[in-house]
Structure formats: C-alpha cells, structure tokens
Motif scaffolding. Structure first.
Motif, PDB file in Angstrom:
ATOM      1  N   PHE B  67     -29.033  18.132  92.523  1.00  0.00           N
ATOM      2  CA  PHE B  67     -27.837  17.480  93.054  1.00  0.00           C
ATOM      3  C   PHE B  67     -26.581  17.986  92.339  1.00  0.00           C
ATOM      4  O   PHE B  67     -26.550  18.104  91.111  1.00  0.00           O
ATOM      5  CB  PHE B  67     -27.949  15.960  92.922  1.00  0.00           C
ATOM      6  N   THR B  68     -25.571  18.269  93.130  1.00  0.00           N
ATOM      7  CA  THR B  68     -24.277  18.729  92.617  1.00  0.00           C
ATOM      8  C   THR B  68     -23.201  17.817  93.196  1.00  0.00           C
ATOM      9  O   THR B  68     -23.512  16.897  93.954  1.00  0.00           O
ATOM     10  CB  THR B  68     -24.012  20.178  93.055  1.00  0.00           C
ATOM     11  N   LYS B  69     -21.948  18.100  92.841  1.00  0.00           N
ATOM     12  CA  LYS B  69     -20.882  17.228  93.357  1.00  0.00           C
ATOM     13  C   LYS B  69     -20.427  17.642  94.751  1.00  0.00           C
ATOM     14  O   LYS B  69     -19.865  16.846  95.493  1.00  0.00           O
ATOM     15  CB  LYS B  69     -19.699  17.199  92.404  1.00  0.00           C
ATOM     16  N   ASN B  70     -20.645  18.909  95.080  1.00  0.00           N
ATOM     17  CA  ASN B  70     -20.268  19.412  96.400  1.00  0.00           C
ATOM     18  C   ASN B  70     -20.951  20.767  96.591  1.00  0.00           C
ATOM     19  O   ASN B  70     -21.655  21.246  95.686  1.00  0.00           O
ATOM     20  CB  ASN B  70     -18.737  19.508  96.546  1.00  0.00           C
ATOM     21  N   THR B  72     -19.584  23.631  96.750  1.00  0.00           N
ATOM     22  CA  THR B  72     -18.956  24.628  95.876  1.00  0.00           C
ATOM     23  C   THR B  72     -19.669  24.697  94.532  1.00  0.00           C
ATOM     24  O   THR B  72     -19.943  25.778  94.011  1.00  0.00           O
ATOM     25  CB  THR B  72     -17.472  24.270  95.670  1.00  0.00           C
ATOM     26  N   GLU B  73     -19.957  23.547  93.950  1.00  0.00           N
ATOM     27  CA  GLU B  73     -20.667  23.550  92.668  1.00  0.00           C
ATOM     28  C   GLU B  73     -22.077  24.131  92.842  1.00  0.00           C
ATOM     29  O   GLU B  73     -22.568  24.854  91.966  1.00  0.00           O
ATOM     30  CB  GLU B  73     -20.754  22.135  92.076  1.00  0.00           C
ATOM     31  N   HIS B 193     -21.596  15.721 102.605  1.00  0.00           N
ATOM     32  CA  HIS B 193     -20.635  14.905 103.351  1.00  0.00           C
ATOM     33  C   HIS B 193     -20.218  15.522 104.681  1.00  0.00           C
ATOM     34  O   HIS B 193     -19.259  15.079 105.301  1.00  0.00           O
ATOM     35  CB  HIS B 193     -19.390  14.671 102.494  1.00  0.00           C
ATOM     36  N   ILE B 199     -21.615  10.273 102.249  1.00  0.00           N
ATOM     37  CA  ILE B 199     -20.202  10.147 101.880  1.00  0.00           C
ATOM     38  C   ILE B 199     -19.820  11.331 100.982  1.00  0.00           C
ATOM     39  O   ILE B 199     -20.671  12.064 100.510  1.00  0.00           O
ATOM     40  CB  ILE B 199     -19.922   8.807 101.155  1.00  0.00           C
ATOM     41  N   MET B 200     -18.526  11.494 100.734  1.00  0.00           N
ATOM     42  CA  MET B 200     -18.073  12.559  99.832  1.00  0.00           C
ATOM     43  C   MET B 200     -18.643  12.347  98.435  1.00  0.00           C
ATOM     44  O   MET B 200     -18.861  11.227  98.010  1.00  0.00           O
ATOM     45  CB  MET B 200     -16.544  12.565  99.742  1.00  0.00           C
ATOM     46  N   GLY B 201     -18.869  13.447  97.719  1.00  0.00           N
ATOM     47  CA  GLY B 201     -19.294  13.342  96.327  1.00  0.00           C
ATOM     48  C   GLY B 201     -20.692  13.870  96.059  1.00  0.00           C
ATOM     49  O   GLY B 201     -21.169  13.789  94.938  1.00  0.00           O
ATOM     50  N   THR B 242     -24.198  12.301  84.290  1.00  0.00           N
ATOM     51  CA  THR B 242     -24.506  11.219  85.218  1.00  0.00           C
ATOM     52  C   THR B 242     -24.452  11.693  86.665  1.00  0.00           C
ATOM     53  O   THR B 242     -23.488  12.306  87.096  1.00  0.00           O
ATOM     54  CB  THR B 242     -23.498  10.069  85.016  1.00  0.00           C
ATOM     55  N   ASN B 244     -24.261  11.108  90.782  1.00  0.00           N
ATOM     56  CA  ASN B 244     -23.434  10.241  91.613  1.00  0.00           C
ATOM     57  C   ASN B 244     -24.327   9.397  92.522  1.00  0.00           C
ATOM     58  O   ASN B 244     -24.583   9.745  93.679  1.00  0.00           O
ATOM     59  CB  ASN B 244     -22.496  11.127  92.433  1.00  0.00           C
ATOM     60  N   LEU B 245     -24.789   8.283  92.007  1.00  0.00           N
ATOM     61  CA  LEU B 245     -25.771   7.478  92.726  1.00  0.00           C
ATOM     62  C   LEU B 245     -25.271   6.958  94.084  1.00  0.00           C
ATOM     63  O   LEU B 245     -26.020   7.025  95.069  1.00  0.00           O
ATOM     64  CB  LEU B 245     -26.263   6.331  91.838  1.00  0.00           C
TER      65      LEU B 245
END
Lengths: 369, 369
Positions: B67-70, B72-73, B193, B199-201, B242, B244-245
């Motif tokens: 899992f990444t933030k988006n 791009t990451e 997303h 959702i975003m994140g 952490t 993003n749950l």
C-alpha cells in the motif's frame, strides 16, 4: 474499550475533524490543484488553509509546509533530501523512522553517525567539537517515555555552528509548543493523526527559511508539465501526485482546535500522567520509566510479565488498549535497559478520563497479584 | 454540477466504500499492525482483506500487494527500487509520474531512455534489438485519450527477453482486466481513488513473483525493531510508517464492487464515450482525440478556444467539471500535436447518465457557436 494507545494513533478527534473528512469523502471527491473547476478549486482552498494553520501554529511560511502521507515520509524526505555529509548527530530516543534512513546513509558511506544519550545532551553537545558535523536530528518527545528533549537549546547550538537541525515532531506536535523560526529548525516533521487530531493518512514536513531539499518522489504536480524535473517552487517541488484531501481537511480542523487548546491539553495530560504514575508507583512489581509529561505517555514494566503479555492481558481481561513491545525505538530500550522484554506504554489523550485512569491502576494492581 | 473529471479522482464511490471509511474514522482510529489490542487487530484485518481483494482481482500474491499513498508513490517505489540499468523503454503516453523518475535516473547516468510512439508499439518492439534493455514501462491506458496499450503482448515480449515489465495502472485499474501473473507484469501500480472506487489517499504497488525491490522509504514497521535495515519480508519491507486505514478500508469495498462489475462498467463506459464522441463529432469546430473506451475518457479540442478557456467556460456557464491543459502527460501532447493549447478531457464514470452526456454535447455546441 479504554483506549490508551493515542501515541500510535490518536483516538480523540474533535467533531469538526471527523465531519470535515466525511464532507470531503461524500461531497468533494475532486483532485485539489489539478483541474480548475469548482470542486477542485474548493479542495485546493482547503489544502491552502491547512498549510496556513500549520504554518501559523509552527511559526513557518505556508508555502514551506509539505504534505506527506505520514511522519515517516516527512522524515525520509528530510533525511534523503538534505545534502547530509560528514558526521550526523542523533539521539538514542529516535524512532526507526529516523534511525533507519540514517543507517541507510551510513551504509552508503555518505555520513557517519554519532548517537548520543539523551541525559545531559545539551552539555554533551556544548562540550563536543562540532566541526565536520552537517546535521543534528532529534525527536521533540520520546515516543517510549514521553520525555521532552531540549529542542530550543539544541537549535541554538545548531544555529551557532551552521548545522542543519531536524526535529521529529511525531509525538511532540500538538502537545508541546514548537517553532520552526523560533527554535532554528531546518526541518520539522509531523504526524497528522496523533497530537494534531486529524485522521490517519496525513503527515507534514515544515521547512525552515533558506533550507533546500531534493525531492524524494517525482511525478505530476499539476503545473509546469513540460519540465522534465520537478518544479523549483515549494510546495510543488516536494509534493508529487494526488494529495489526500480527506486527511488534510481533517487535519485542518484538528490542528486548528489543537493549537487553540495547546496549553489546556498539555496541563490535562500532565495531570493525567501524574495521576497514573502516582497510582502505578504504589504497585510493588511495577517499574516506571516516565515522569509526568504533556505528551500523555506512561511507560512501565511489570516484574515477571513481559510487555507483550501485559498488553494482551489488559486487552483480553480488562478491555484496555495499550501497546507492548519496542514501539519502533530500539536504542531507547537499550538505553533504558528494557531491550529484552520491552515496555508497556499507556498513551493518553484529553478525551480519556480520571476514572479510566483509576480503573487502569486497579487493573494493573490485579495483574500483579 | 455534472462531474466529468473522474480520471483525476473518481466521483463515484459505492456506498460501502464511503461508509467503510466513515466507520474507520469514527470507530476505529487505531494503528493497524502496530499494537495488538482489539482495535488495532481489527484494523490489521481490514488491511489484510484489502490485500487479498487486490491480489485476487489482479492475479497476484497478497503479501506482494504494497500500500502506498497514491499511484505516484507506487511508481517511484518501483522505478527507484528495481535495479534498472542500460536501456529503459517507455512510451509517449506516460504520465509525469513515470517520466520524471525515469528522467531522474537518466540524469544520474543510471539508464538511457528510449521513448516509443504508441502506434504499432508491439511491432516496433518486435523489430527492435532488446539486448541491453533492463525494463519496459508502459501505462495500461492513456490518461489523456483513454487509449489502451497492448499490455498482454508487451508482457510477452518482456518475458521472452528477461526484461522487467512495469505497468502504470492508474487509469486502467478497475476499467480493464489486468493480471500480474497472466501478463508477466513485474510491477503493477494503481491509484485507489480512480477506477477502483476508494477515497483519496491510497495507491498500491503489486509485485510479480521473484521480483525484488529496494525500499524507497525507511522507518517503523511494527516488526523486527532491532534490525537496522527494513525487514526482508514483504509487505513490511516496502511499507514504512502508519498505513492509511480509512483509505484502505474504503478501497477494500470499492475494489470488491469494481471487480464484481468490471465487464458491466466497461460496457457502460464504452457506450457513454461512444455517445459523447458521436455527439461531439457533429460539432464542426470540435476535433476529437479519443475512440470509445472502457476508461470513460473523451479528449477533444475546440477550434479558437484553448483547453483551459474551454474548461473554465464549461465550469462557469454550464456547471460541468472537465479538465483542460496537459493532464501531466507532456509527451502525449507532443505526439498528438496538442502541446500548445492542451486538450479538454471529459472523463466519465458509470454514475454519470446519458442525459448528462446529452446536456454536455449541447453545451459544447453552444460554446462553438
């Protein structure tokens, strides 16, 4: 359940922080800073407002507030983005999100590490030859014991010696006053979901004036599309890809509320931790590792029960959430002599109550019988 | 407002995806994979379940879902984490989240880049000498035009030549079938997303069997605390800090719903884009750059109006959200000859309706008068 694991993720979110996230999720699923239509523009406004609130609370320039996914990403951006070289000084109180990037730089031969005990650190630094030191990195507050470090004094030493000063505010942010300008901080890193009262999914890196960083990640920025590099301007230079609007909207409200109540909250948590420490200190098998503190952290061990066992018993038999183990801070446990069995950590928020604390003290007393 | 900007961030989230995020935000503000108490364990279960749903939908091993933030990451993790060297092949259809990391590697002298036009790319690759090529990187679907690339065929070529194959699924994921195992993909990157309905994140990097990556970020993992490096095991090795749950909980429900309806959704979007393209093609000043496609994207220009002006008029006078400009894909515009004024991009979701499309066609007709 009694939730005493607020240092991992804050259980207390002010209503406005929750409803801000919900509003974005339900009604504002648009990409801030990309398109120019009404929804995207509203999202961009929320992001800008959050930059301003953090900049005002931490005394910095809003354009130098960089949003990340968590404090770890902020620390990686700082530690890999600054031109670190020569000797780098840090402390035994650091989290693996500081230590592991530094070890990586050391393994690559880019730096040598000097890791100081936190006791008398200011005197140690004053007595050291700081020639060839490029940076000092310290946490503001130990995530294990809740002890605050002398950020202001260390910042003065860093300034006098022309050294980068990086402060890990994961646990300190929202609990103690921190000032990028006032404490000569080059990079302040923050978690949005702990003391600052936002939901999970945000962190921030706040950059001091004149400090330049290379990007950690490269990608779309919504501007300067034909540039093969990231744009030179902050914050875009360090923010590739879609921002987490629900988390940023929540952080905006959480941080606003936190800054308004910083002193009250600090006093409450000092009072709570004092009450818990006093109560636990009457139990013969308990050994305490914390003094009363505004971060709300109480670390302790129980003779004959490992910290993981203790956390399990509290969870299963008493419905209390605390964390056992090492809290991702290996050297702090070596420093405290707790590297074998770890520590139990109760981390409180202002939402907790004195009666929860009293219940907890009784529960630990029963466990020790 | 009519929301036709779903390729930036999906406007349509199934109810379960929204309420999953809300439940976590309200009732489950605990850190998955850190503490062991009830709340943290419930969070960890959600994360594990989401890994399984993505692994099943994209034919991969759950432990190899990062899992990444988006997206791009995820792309930065893949492109900086793989041992790329020699020649790297990519396409003009790539987003800056692919191009900028590659340019960075090229500037550092680690690779040389070969950027291919997308027309007849399979034939071009078959006719090329691929000795000294370490990787092929392609998007599954152009975020500008909605055109699909021949992922299966390119994957076969990569496999035959023992070359890493990285697929940017930011726009393709959730719209067209993609298979890590079936298409010989080394790294598949995704945005949570967009087509996947979270959702975003959130974003994800799904890693093929036997493919090894170095971490992009270093930090706490909740396990193996005394290791100075990241743990060797996936997913922990590539997931510092952490998670993003709320976003992962939402992605779990969004992806589950999306995979169940993949064919229906693709058909609907083919039908929608066909209807829009047919309608717009009757307007003399409009030039179209898309064929009907399952990603829901229709790119077009209007003679005498720049794409940014066009997007503003649609927003201000017709309350329609589309995106103008370059969509972070510079070379695609050079390829299409639209690098001066960009393109208007209407990107649809299954939540949109035929009557919205008809209203839009009329609005563009009026703008062109």
């Amino acid at each position: 359940m009694i939730y005493f694991d607020n240092a991992a993720t804050g259980g207390f979110k002010v209503h406005a922080a929750i409803s801000a996230a919900e509003s974005v999720i339900k009604f504002l699923s648009a990409n801030p800073g990309r398109s120019a239509h009404r929804l995207a523009a509203t999202g961009a406004k929320i992001v800008a407002e959050c930059r301003e609130v953090l900049a005002s609370g931490f005394y910095a320039d809003p354009s130098r507030v960089i949003f990340t996914k968590n404090c770890t990403e902020a620390l990686n951006t700082a530690l890999f983005g600054l031109p670190l070289s020569g000797k780098v000084i840090t402390t035994v109180a650091e989290h693996n999100s500081v230590l592991r990037p530094l070890y990586k730089l050391e393994k690559e031969g880019k730096i040598t590490l000097d890791i100081l005990p936190i006791k008398n650190i200011v005197a140690t630094l004053k007595g050291s030859d700081l020639k060839g030191v490029s940076a000092i990195i310290t946490t503001a507050v130990s995530n294990v014991s809740g002890e605050s470090l002398a950020v202001t004094e260390i910042g003065e030493i860093a300034k006098e010696n022309g050294i980068y000063f990086i402060v890990d505010g994961a646990q300190g942010g929202g609990h103690i006053p921190l000032s990028v300008k006032g404490q000569n901080i080059s990079c302040l890193t923050l978690a949005g979901h702990k003391g600052l009262g936002g939901i999970m999914g945000s962190g921030a890196l706040i950059i001091g004036d004149g400090v330049e960083l290379s990007p950690l990640t490269y990608g779309g920025t919504g501007i300067d599309t034909f540039n093969t590099d990231m744009p030179e301007n902050l914050p875009e230079k360090l923010e590739a890809g879609t921002l987490n609007l629900p988390a940023i909207a929540s952080l905006l409200e959480g941080a606003r509320f936190t800054f308004k109540n910083l002193n009250n909250f600090a006093n409450t948590l000092e009072f709570y931790t004092e009450r818990m420490i006093k109560g636990l200190s009457n139990i013969p098998k308990v050994k305490l590792y914390s003094a009363p503190n505004p971060a709300g952290i109480v670390a302790f061990s129980i003779d004959g029960i490992t910290s993981m066992e203790g956390a399990d018993i509290l969870n299963n038999d008493y419905d209390v959430a605390v964390r056992g183990g090492y809290h991702c801070a290996p050297l702090m446990h070596k420093y405290l002599g707790t590297e074998k069995e770890g520590l139990l950590r109760a981390s409180l928020s202002v939402q907790n109550s004195a009666s929860e604390i009293d219940y907890f003290i009784k529960a630990v007393g029963k466990m020790c019988r």
